[in-house]
Design an enzyme around this catalytic site. Structure first.
Site, PDB file in Angstrom:
ATOM      1  N   LYS A  22      38.141 -37.862   6.465  1.00 41.94           N
ATOM      2  CA  LYS A  22      39.605 -37.798   6.610  1.00 41.94           C
ATOM      3  C   LYS A  22      40.082 -36.344   6.740  1.00 41.94           C
ATOM      4  CE  LYS A  22      43.548 -38.107   3.424  1.00 41.94           C
ATOM      5  NZ  LYS A  22      43.538 -36.788   2.780  1.00 41.94           N
ATOM      6  N   ASN A  23      39.688 -35.506   5.801  1.00 42.36           N
ATOM      7  CA  ASN A  23      40.260 -34.159   5.792  1.00 42.36           C
ATOM      8  C   ASN A  23      39.752 -33.304   6.956  1.00 42.36           C
ATOM      9  OD1 ASN A  23      41.855 -34.777   3.632  1.00 42.36           O
ATOM     10  ND2 ASN A  23      40.451 -33.942   2.103  1.00 42.36           N
ATOM     11  N   CYS A 116      50.080 -35.988  -1.481  1.00 37.68           N
ATOM     12  CA  CYS A 116      49.959 -36.587  -2.815  1.00 37.68           C
ATOM     13  C   CYS A 116      50.783 -35.833  -3.839  1.00 37.68           C
ATOM     14  CB  CYS A 116      48.499 -36.588  -3.243  1.00 37.68           C
ATOM     15  SG  CYS A 116      47.550 -37.828  -2.385  1.00 37.68           S
ATOM     16  N   ARG A 121      52.490 -27.607  -5.321  1.00 43.42           N
ATOM     17  CA  ARG A 121      51.536 -27.256  -4.252  1.00 43.42           C
ATOM     18  C   ARG A 121      52.164 -26.195  -3.367  1.00 43.42           C
ATOM     19  NH1 ARG A 121      48.836 -32.743  -1.908  1.00 43.42           N
ATOM     20  NH2 ARG A 121      47.125 -31.356  -1.407  1.00 43.42           N
ATOM     21  N   PRO A 122      52.160 -24.940  -3.855  1.00 34.53           N
ATOM     22  CA  PRO A 122      52.796 -23.880  -3.067  1.00 34.53           C
ATOM     23  C   PRO A 122      52.059 -23.634  -1.745  1.00 34.53           C
ATOM     24  CG  PRO A 122      51.759 -22.973  -5.050  1.00 34.53           C
ATOM     25  CD  PRO A 122      51.560 -24.447  -5.101  1.00 34.53           C
ATOM     26  N   ASP A 124      52.281 -20.353  -0.345  1.00 36.76           N
ATOM     27  CA  ASP A 124      52.385 -18.900  -0.180  1.00 36.76           C
ATOM     28  C   ASP A 124      51.180 -18.274   0.527  1.00 36.76           C
ATOM     29  OD1 ASP A 124      51.162 -19.838  -2.627  1.00 36.76           O
ATOM     30  OD2 ASP A 124      50.959 -17.748  -3.234  1.00 36.76           O
ATOM     31  N   LEU A 125      49.984 -18.793   0.269  1.00 36.33           N
ATOM     32  CA  LEU A 125      48.793 -18.176   0.875  1.00 36.33           C
ATOM     33  C   LEU A 125      48.782 -18.384   2.384  1.00 36.33           C
ATOM     34  CD1 LEU A 125      46.214 -19.279  -1.851  1.00 36.33           C
ATOM     35  CD2 LEU A 125      47.280 -17.029  -1.576  1.00 36.33           C
ATOM     36  N   ASP A 306      39.166 -34.068  -5.916  1.00 43.30           N
ATOM     37  CA  ASP A 306      39.491 -35.363  -5.305  1.00 43.30           C
ATOM     38  C   ASP A 306      38.631 -36.501  -5.863  1.00 43.30           C
ATOM     39  OD1 ASP A 306      41.404 -34.138  -3.829  1.00 43.30           O
ATOM     40  OD2 ASP A 306      40.433 -34.383  -1.880  1.00 43.30           O
ATOM     41  N   VAL A 328      42.217 -27.377 -10.595  1.00 46.19           N
ATOM     42  CA  VAL A 328      42.748 -27.110  -9.250  1.00 46.19           C
ATOM     43  C   VAL A 328      44.231 -27.460  -9.157  1.00 46.19           C
ATOM     44  CG1 VAL A 328      42.493 -27.609  -6.784  1.00 46.19           C
ATOM     45  CG2 VAL A 328      40.456 -27.430  -8.231  1.00 46.19           C
ATOM     46  N   ARG A 398      46.035 -44.540   3.006  1.00 40.01           N
ATOM     47  CA  ARG A 398      46.165 -43.260   3.723  1.00 40.01           C
ATOM     48  C   ARG A 398      44.798 -42.597   3.893  1.00 40.01           C
ATOM     49  NH1 ARG A 398      49.137 -39.446   0.451  1.00 40.01           N
ATOM     50  NH2 ARG A 398      48.009 -38.113   1.873  1.00 40.01           N
TER      51      ARG A 398
HETATM   52  C1  UD1 Z   1      42.867 -29.945   0.456  1.00 43.62           C
HETATM   53  C2  UD1 Z   1      42.590 -31.429   0.587  1.00 43.62           C
HETATM   54  C3  UD1 Z   1      42.835 -32.131  -0.736  1.00 43.62           C
HETATM   55  C4  UD1 Z   1      42.039 -31.445  -1.854  1.00 43.62           C
HETATM   56  C5  UD1 Z   1      42.260 -29.937  -1.859  1.00 43.62           C
HETATM   57  C6  UD1 Z   1      41.383 -29.198  -2.869  1.00 43.62           C
HETATM   58  C7  UD1 Z   1      43.206 -31.843   2.909  1.00 43.62           C
HETATM   59  C8  UD1 Z   1      44.166 -32.465   3.854  1.00 43.62           C
HETATM   60  N1  UD1 Z   1      43.496 -31.963   1.609  1.00 43.62           N
HETATM   61  O1  UD1 Z   1      44.232 -29.820   0.117  1.00 43.62           O
HETATM   62  O2  UD1 Z   1      42.439 -33.474  -0.597  1.00 43.62           O
HETATM   63  O3  UD1 Z   1      42.465 -31.972  -3.095  1.00 43.62           O
HETATM   64  O4  UD1 Z   1      42.016 -29.394  -0.558  1.00 43.62           O
HETATM   65  O5  UD1 Z   1      40.059 -29.521  -2.666  1.00 43.62           O
HETATM   66  O6  UD1 Z   1      42.202 -31.292   3.311  1.00 43.62           O
HETATM   67  N2  UD1 Z   1      47.583 -23.179  -3.476  1.00 43.62           N
HETATM   68  C9  UD1 Z   1      48.474 -22.140  -3.697  1.00 43.62           C
HETATM   69  N3  UD1 Z   1      49.043 -21.547  -2.600  1.00 43.62           N
HETATM   70  C10 UD1 Z   1      48.757 -21.938  -1.332  1.00 43.62           C
HETATM   71  C11 UD1 Z   1      47.841 -22.991  -1.124  1.00 43.62           C
HETATM   72  C12 UD1 Z   1      47.267 -23.598  -2.226  1.00 43.62           C
HETATM   73  O7  UD1 Z   1      48.757 -21.784  -4.824  1.00 43.62           O
HETATM   74  O8  UD1 Z   1      49.316 -21.365  -0.387  1.00 43.62           O
HETATM   75  C13 UD1 Z   1      47.002 -23.887  -4.638  1.00 43.62           C
HETATM   76  C14 UD1 Z   1      47.496 -25.327  -4.697  1.00 43.62           C
HETATM   77  O9  UD1 Z   1      48.712 -25.429  -5.335  1.00 43.62           O
HETATM   78  C15 UD1 Z   1      46.409 -26.005  -5.480  1.00 43.62           C
HETATM   79  C16 UD1 Z   1      45.169 -25.234  -5.061  1.00 43.62           C
HETATM   80  O10 UD1 Z   1      45.611 -24.015  -4.486  1.00 43.62           O
HETATM   81  O11 UD1 Z   1      46.616 -25.848  -6.850  1.00 43.62           O
HETATM   82  C17 UD1 Z   1      44.314 -25.976  -4.063  1.00 43.62           C
HETATM   83  O12 UD1 Z   1      45.019 -26.195  -2.883  1.00 43.62           O
HETATM   84  P1  UD1 Z   1      44.310 -26.192  -1.461  1.00 43.62           P
HETATM   85  O13 UD1 Z   1      42.873 -25.834  -1.610  1.00 43.62           O
HETATM   86  O14 UD1 Z   1      45.157 -25.416  -0.541  1.00 43.62           O
HETATM   87  O15 UD1 Z   1      44.391 -27.734  -1.096  1.00 43.62           O
HETATM   88  P2  UD1 Z   1      44.982 -28.408   0.203  1.00 43.62           P
HETATM   89  O16 UD1 Z   1      44.503 -27.704   1.406  1.00 43.62           O
HETATM   90  O17 UD1 Z   1      46.417 -28.664   0.034  1.00 43.62           O
END
Ligand code: UD1
Length: 426
Positions: A22-23, A116, A121-122, A124-125, A306, A328, A398
């Protein structure tokens, strides 16, 4: 709205093939918006999130034809860069169109992404990295508005956290950027590696895939690609955990064991017998009651967040105490209250769950609050005595194709019904 009715207590036995990941599919579908010609994908999972991504691509002017494989054919130009009316706000994967459209057209308007409900879920990065590549981004009225007036340029980007989505967004953006991009402290997850392989087959030069430092050399336009999406480690892991939780014997094939090692080690530590054949066929045999263990979720190659909710369900039936530390996400304990309704003994302190194993769970009506929480309730229902009804199954759909058929093929007594039918059965 749908529900899954489960008559629990039957050990799962048999073999299934993992769906396409999926991802990985979501990242690759966003990257498809970089192409001026054609992308042909096979093993694309037929799930809700994929259908949403396809409808976004259609709104951009791509022609979609989904038969044995999925053909995505570009129109002469991108028709639209405003995704506010496309359903993009309902899933997290849509955030990757930010990098794709900034790279392709230099302009994008995107609603803040959904997905979800598992904590803050910021983004910023994503925004910092894209700004370093020359994008000007602002958040206005719930939308992300981005422009790259002079195009995107390669940059050296350090991520504070190895975010999967930020790594993917920057890889996608870097593919059409001028010059070289380096992403340090990059994510190493399955979907990142697969996205990289997909981009490489279109002629983008990438080094360091699967490591913490990824280098990308951008290209003016991408060559047409034919690409097969590999098996989904999270879906495969879910069925392996379900096999273990019901004290059955389950084999999943079509998935690369590399991405399942963190799970397999933990299942073994809990006393499950694991067999891996040819690197892509994995069996779990659960002839004994599992033992309590400790799990801490971490970015890959740590234990995947996950799979945490499903492992929590499995451990509710273990002998002794288990401790789960979720590092996480700050809100990924949504399944715990529902598991308690089934007789699980779980205490939660912040992001730590302490599970004292019980001899049995008993079926109950429960509600899925998100995708993996729903999957964990399905696992619990399969291992419980009596009838469980998992409401909110649309969250689970989903991410899991052919859920009912696959569970039945393993011998589970399950039926997918509407909420109204479920209310009559309850
Ligand atoms: C992806 C997966 C999701 C999985 C996650 C972590 C997809 C579509 N989804 O989500 O199923 O649970 O990886 O393995 O592939 N964070 C920040 N700032 C940012 C981005 C992220 O602080 O700009 C934090 C998030 O709040 C969270 C952590 O980093 O606490 C992990 O997020 P991230 O690795 O970005 O997950 P996703 O890509 O959203």
């Amino acid at each position: 709205m749908s529900a899954l009715v489960i008559e629990g207590g039957t050990p799962l036995r048999g073999r299934i093939t993992a769906q396409g990941c999926k991802n990985s599919a979501l990242a690759i579908l966003a990257a498809a918006a970089l192409f001026e010609d054609k992308v042909y994908l096979t093993n694309v999972p037929n799930i809700g999130d994929v259908r949403t991504m396809l409808s976004i691509l259609r709104s951009l002017g791509y022609k979609i034809n989904w038969g044995t494989g999925l053909t995505i054919k570009a129109g002469s130009t991108i028709k639209n860069h405003d995704l506010t009316q496309t359903g993009a706000g309902s899933i997290r994967g849509s955030l990757l169109f930010l990098g794709a459209l900034l790279g392709r057209t230099g302009k994008v308007v995107l609603p803040m992404p959904g997905g979800c409900n598992i904590g803050t879920r910021p983004i910023d990065l994503h925004l910092k990295g894209l700004s370093m590549m020359g994008a000007e981004i602002k958040i206005q009225s719930g939308n992300i508005i981005g422009e790259a007036p002079s195009g995107l340029k390669g940059a050296y980007i350090y991520l504070d956290f190895p975010s999967v989505g930020a790594t993917e967004n920057l890889m996608i953006a870097a593919s059409l950027a001028s010059g070289d991009t380096t992403i340090e402290n990059a994510a190493q997850d399955q979907q990142v590696v697969e996205l990289g392989k997909f981009l490489m087959s279109s002629g983008v030069k990438i080094r360091g895939l699967g490591t913490k430092v990824i280098h990308i050399k951008g290209k003016k336009s991408l060559d047409s690609v034919t690409f097969r999406i590999a098996g989904d480690s999270i879906e495969a892991g879910t069925y392996l955990i379900a096999g273990a939780a019901t004290r059955g014997v389950v084999t999943v094939d079509g998935v690369d064991v590399t991405f399942l090692r963190p799970l397999l080690f933990k299942l073994q530590e809990a006393g499950m017998e694991i067999t891996v054949t040819n690197g892509h066929e994995i069996s779990v045999d659960a002839y004994d009651r599992p033992k309590g263990i400790t799990i801490k979720t971490m970015p890959f190659p740590g234990f995947p967040t996950d799979l945490q909710p499903m492992m929590s369900s499995f451990l509710t039936l273990a002998e002794g105490r288990s401790v789960i530390v979720e590092t996480v996400y700050d809100g990924r304990m949504g399944h715990v209250n529902e598991l308690r309704k089934m007789g699980a003994q779980i205490d939660v302190e912040g992001n730590t769950a302490i599970i004292d194993g019980v001899q049995k769970l008993s079926g109950a009506p429960v509600v899925a609050s998100n995708l993996r929480a729903g999957a964990s309730l399905v696992v619990a229902g399969l291992s419980a005595e009596g009838r469980t009804i998992v409401y909110g199954l649309e969250h689970v759909m989903r991410g899991y194709s052919a859920l009912e058929e696959k569970l039945r093929a393993l011998g589970a007594k399950v039926k997918l019904v509407s909420d109204e039918e479920a209310a009559q059965i309850a």
